[in-house]
Scaffold this motif. Sequence first.
Motif, PDB file in Angstrom:
ATOM      1  N   LYS A 130       0.831  -1.212   0.000  1.00 13.14           N
ATOM      2  CA  LYS A 130       0.000   0.000   0.000  1.00 13.14           C
ATOM      3  C   LYS A 130       0.864   1.260   0.000  1.00 13.14           C
ATOM      4  O   LYS A 130       0.626   2.203   0.741  1.00 13.14           O
ATOM      5  CB  LYS A 130      -0.966  -0.005   1.185  1.00 13.14           C
ATOM      6  CG  LYS A 130      -1.997  -1.126   1.120  1.00 13.14           C
ATOM      7  CD  LYS A 130      -2.966  -1.057   2.277  1.00 13.14           C
ATOM      8  CE  LYS A 130      -3.995  -2.166   2.159  1.00 13.14           C
ATOM      9  NZ  LYS A 130      -4.911  -2.184   3.300  1.00 13.14           N
ATOM     10  N   ASN A 131       1.899   1.241  -0.826  1.00 11.87           N
ATOM     11  CA  ASN A 131       2.815   2.366  -1.013  1.00 11.87           C
ATOM     12  C   ASN A 131       3.574   2.783   0.243  1.00 11.87           C
ATOM     13  O   ASN A 131       4.064   3.907   0.330  1.00 11.87           O
ATOM     14  CB  ASN A 131       2.088   3.576  -1.623  1.00 11.87           C
ATOM     15  CG  ASN A 131       1.678   3.305  -3.053  1.00 11.87           C
ATOM     16  OD1 ASN A 131       2.428   2.700  -3.812  1.00 11.87           O
ATOM     17  ND2 ASN A 131       0.485   3.736  -3.417  1.00 11.87           N
ATOM     18  N   GLU A 132       3.664   1.885   1.221  1.00  7.55           N
ATOM     19  CA  GLU A 132       4.469   2.138   2.411  1.00  7.55           C
ATOM     20  C   GLU A 132       5.449   0.993   2.603  1.00  7.55           C
ATOM     21  O   GLU A 132       5.179  -0.144   2.213  1.00  7.55           O
ATOM     22  CB  GLU A 132       3.587   2.246   3.653  1.00  7.55           C
ATOM     23  CG  GLU A 132       2.769   3.499   3.727  1.00  7.55           C
ATOM     24  CD  GLU A 132       2.159   3.673   5.097  1.00  7.55           C
ATOM     25  OE1 GLU A 132       2.531   4.647   5.779  1.00  7.55           O
ATOM     26  OE2 GLU A 132       1.325   2.841   5.483  1.00  7.55           O
ATOM     27  N   ILE A 133       6.587   1.299   3.216  1.00  6.30           N
ATOM     28  CA  ILE A 133       7.557   0.245   3.504  1.00  6.30           C
ATOM     29  C   ILE A 133       7.026  -0.596   4.655  1.00  6.30           C
ATOM     30  O   ILE A 133       6.835  -0.100   5.768  1.00  6.30           O
ATOM     31  CB  ILE A 133       8.940   0.832   3.837  1.00  6.30           C
ATOM     32  CG1 ILE A 133       9.495   1.572   2.609  1.00  6.30           C
ATOM     33  CG2 ILE A 133       9.901  -0.280   4.286  1.00  6.30           C
ATOM     34  CD1 ILE A 133      10.798   2.304   2.867  1.00  6.30           C
ATOM     35  N   LEU A 134       6.751  -1.852   4.337  1.00  2.50           N
ATOM     36  CA  LEU A 134       6.268  -2.791   5.345  1.00  2.50           C
ATOM     37  C   LEU A 134       7.437  -3.407   6.100  1.00  2.50           C
ATOM     38  O   LEU A 134       7.356  -3.659   7.297  1.00  2.50           O
ATOM     39  CB  LEU A 134       5.443  -3.886   4.661  1.00  2.50           C
ATOM     40  CG  LEU A 134       4.690  -4.862   5.534  1.00  2.50           C
ATOM     41  CD1 LEU A 134       3.635  -4.143   6.360  1.00  2.50           C
ATOM     42  CD2 LEU A 134       4.039  -5.942   4.679  1.00  2.50           C
ATOM     43  N   MET A 135       8.557  -3.632   5.382  1.00  2.00           N
ATOM     44  CA  MET A 135       9.733  -4.265   5.974  1.00  2.00           C
ATOM     45  C   MET A 135      10.975  -3.856   5.196  1.00  2.00           C
ATOM     46  O   MET A 135      10.907  -3.647   3.984  1.00  2.00           O
ATOM     47  CB  MET A 135       9.625  -5.790   5.899  1.00  2.00           C
ATOM     48  CG  MET A 135       8.400  -6.361   6.518  1.00  2.00           C
ATOM     49  SD  MET A 135       8.231  -8.126   6.146  1.00  2.00           S
ATOM     50  CE  MET A 135       6.640  -8.438   6.904  1.00  2.00           C
ATOM     51  N   TRP A 136      12.108  -3.785   5.902  1.00  3.35           N
ATOM     52  CA  TRP A 136      13.414  -3.622   5.270  1.00  3.35           C
ATOM     53  C   TRP A 136      14.209  -4.870   5.610  1.00  3.35           C
ATOM     54  O   TRP A 136      14.236  -5.295   6.781  1.00  3.35           O
ATOM     55  CB  TRP A 136      14.137  -2.379   5.791  1.00  3.35           C
ATOM     56  CG  TRP A 136      15.517  -2.216   5.228  1.00  3.35           C
ATOM     57  CD1 TRP A 136      15.854  -1.532   4.099  1.00  3.35           C
ATOM     58  CD2 TRP A 136      16.751  -2.749   5.744  1.00  3.35           C
ATOM     59  NE1 TRP A 136      17.228  -1.615   3.884  1.00  3.35           N
ATOM     60  CE2 TRP A 136      17.790  -2.357   4.890  1.00  3.35           C
ATOM     61  CE3 TRP A 136      17.073  -3.534   6.848  1.00  3.35           C
ATOM     62  CZ2 TRP A 136      19.123  -2.702   5.096  1.00  3.35           C
ATOM     63  CZ3 TRP A 136      18.403  -3.884   7.061  1.00  3.35           C
ATOM     64  CH2 TRP A 136      19.407  -3.463   6.193  1.00  3.35           C
ATOM     65  N   ILE A 137      14.829  -5.478   4.607  1.00  7.64           N
ATOM     66  CA  ILE A 137      15.513  -6.760   4.798  1.00  7.64           C
ATOM     67  C   ILE A 137      16.891  -6.710   4.154  1.00  7.64           C
ATOM     68  O   ILE A 137      17.060  -6.152   3.060  1.00  7.64           O
ATOM     69  CB  ILE A 137      14.694  -7.913   4.182  1.00  7.64           C
ATOM     70  CG1 ILE A 137      13.326  -7.999   4.864  1.00  7.64           C
ATOM     71  CG2 ILE A 137      15.444  -9.242   4.293  1.00  7.64           C
ATOM     72  CD1 ILE A 137      12.355  -8.948   4.215  1.00  7.64           C
ATOM     73  N   LYS A 138      17.857  -7.309   4.825  1.00 11.00           N
ATOM     74  CA  LYS A 138      19.198  -7.516   4.279  1.00 11.00           C
ATOM     75  C   LYS A 138      19.458  -9.013   4.302  1.00 11.00           C
ATOM     76  O   LYS A 138      19.252  -9.669   5.326  1.00 11.00           O
ATOM     77  CB  LYS A 138      20.247  -6.789   5.125  1.00 11.00           C
ATOM     78  CG  LYS A 138      21.677  -7.052   4.665  1.00 11.00           C
ATOM     79  CD  LYS A 138      22.671  -6.347   5.585  1.00 11.00           C
ATOM     80  CE  LYS A 138      24.092  -6.701   5.224  1.00 11.00           C
ATOM     81  NZ  LYS A 138      25.056  -6.073   6.146  1.00 11.00           N
ATOM     82  N   GLU A 139      19.910  -9.556   3.158  1.00  9.46           N
ATOM     83  CA  GLU A 139      20.230 -10.978   3.038  1.00  9.46           C
ATOM     84  C   GLU A 139      21.681 -11.132   2.621  1.00  9.46           C
ATOM     85  O   GLU A 139      22.167 -10.370   1.779  1.00  9.46           O
ATOM     86  CB  GLU A 139      19.308 -11.638   2.004  1.00  9.46           C
ATOM     87  CG  GLU A 139      17.853 -11.602   2.442  1.00  9.46           C
ATOM     88  CD  GLU A 139      16.857 -11.912   1.348  1.00  9.46           C
ATOM     89  OE1 GLU A 139      15.736 -12.314   1.706  1.00  9.46           O
ATOM     90  OE2 GLU A 139      17.179 -11.734   0.147  1.00  9.46           O
ATOM     91  N   VAL A 140      22.366 -12.137   3.202  1.00 11.81           N
ATOM     92  CA  VAL A 140      23.794 -12.302   3.006  1.00 11.81           C
ATOM     93  C   VAL A 140      24.135 -13.782   2.872  1.00 11.81           C
ATOM     94  O   VAL A 140      23.562 -14.621   3.578  1.00 11.81           O
ATOM     95  CB  VAL A 140      24.569 -11.721   4.218  1.00 11.81           C
ATOM     96  CG1 VAL A 140      26.064 -11.836   4.025  1.00 11.81           C
ATOM     97  CG2 VAL A 140      24.168 -10.286   4.502  1.00 11.81           C
TER      98      VAL A 140
END
Length: 187
Positions: free
Chosen positions: A168-178
């Motif tokens: 809905k045009n908002e950041i629901l989550m920020w994720i970093k994968e390594v």
Amino acid sequence: MPMNKNEANKRLIEKINTVEDSYPKNFSNTQKILLTTDGSITAILDVLYGKITLSTLEQHFEDATEETAKLINAEAGDLINFREVIMHKDDENLIYAISYIPLKRLTDEICSDLVRADIPIGRILKNYNIESRREINNIYIEKPNKTLQELFNTTEDMLARDYAIIHKNEILMWIKEVFPVSKFTNI
């Protein structure tokens, strides 16, 4: 306004090519797929390995710092969920991930699943039929910290990406994968 799919794909190809050009080894197709997909990493790993498992290493609620607030487009001091996980198949660690999630954008049910169980975020989104998109911010190589060295039993360089899940045009989550540069080279 989000860029169209062709522009986004072109940008991702440019990003992965830039990282690969700066590194002495070429990346496998699987590595490139894992770094550039705008879909669920869990789904890809499930195809490659059979159903994978996720283990939570650390999870807690905290107030967003100035830095984390910028990542999730929130205010410093907003309550967020920090989660640190390892995706694995049996005893083989596959991908390490951290996430910041602003709680004010989650339903109580999603929040409950997030904190009570070792469920990958991709599966949570699928279980609740959440329409979302992933916007990949960065693809890069980093030196492993102590946690990554222990989890993957190596000091080699790590391939990494970070992205936002938009709902809905908002950041629901920020994720970093390594994952290590030697991982996923023979698949």
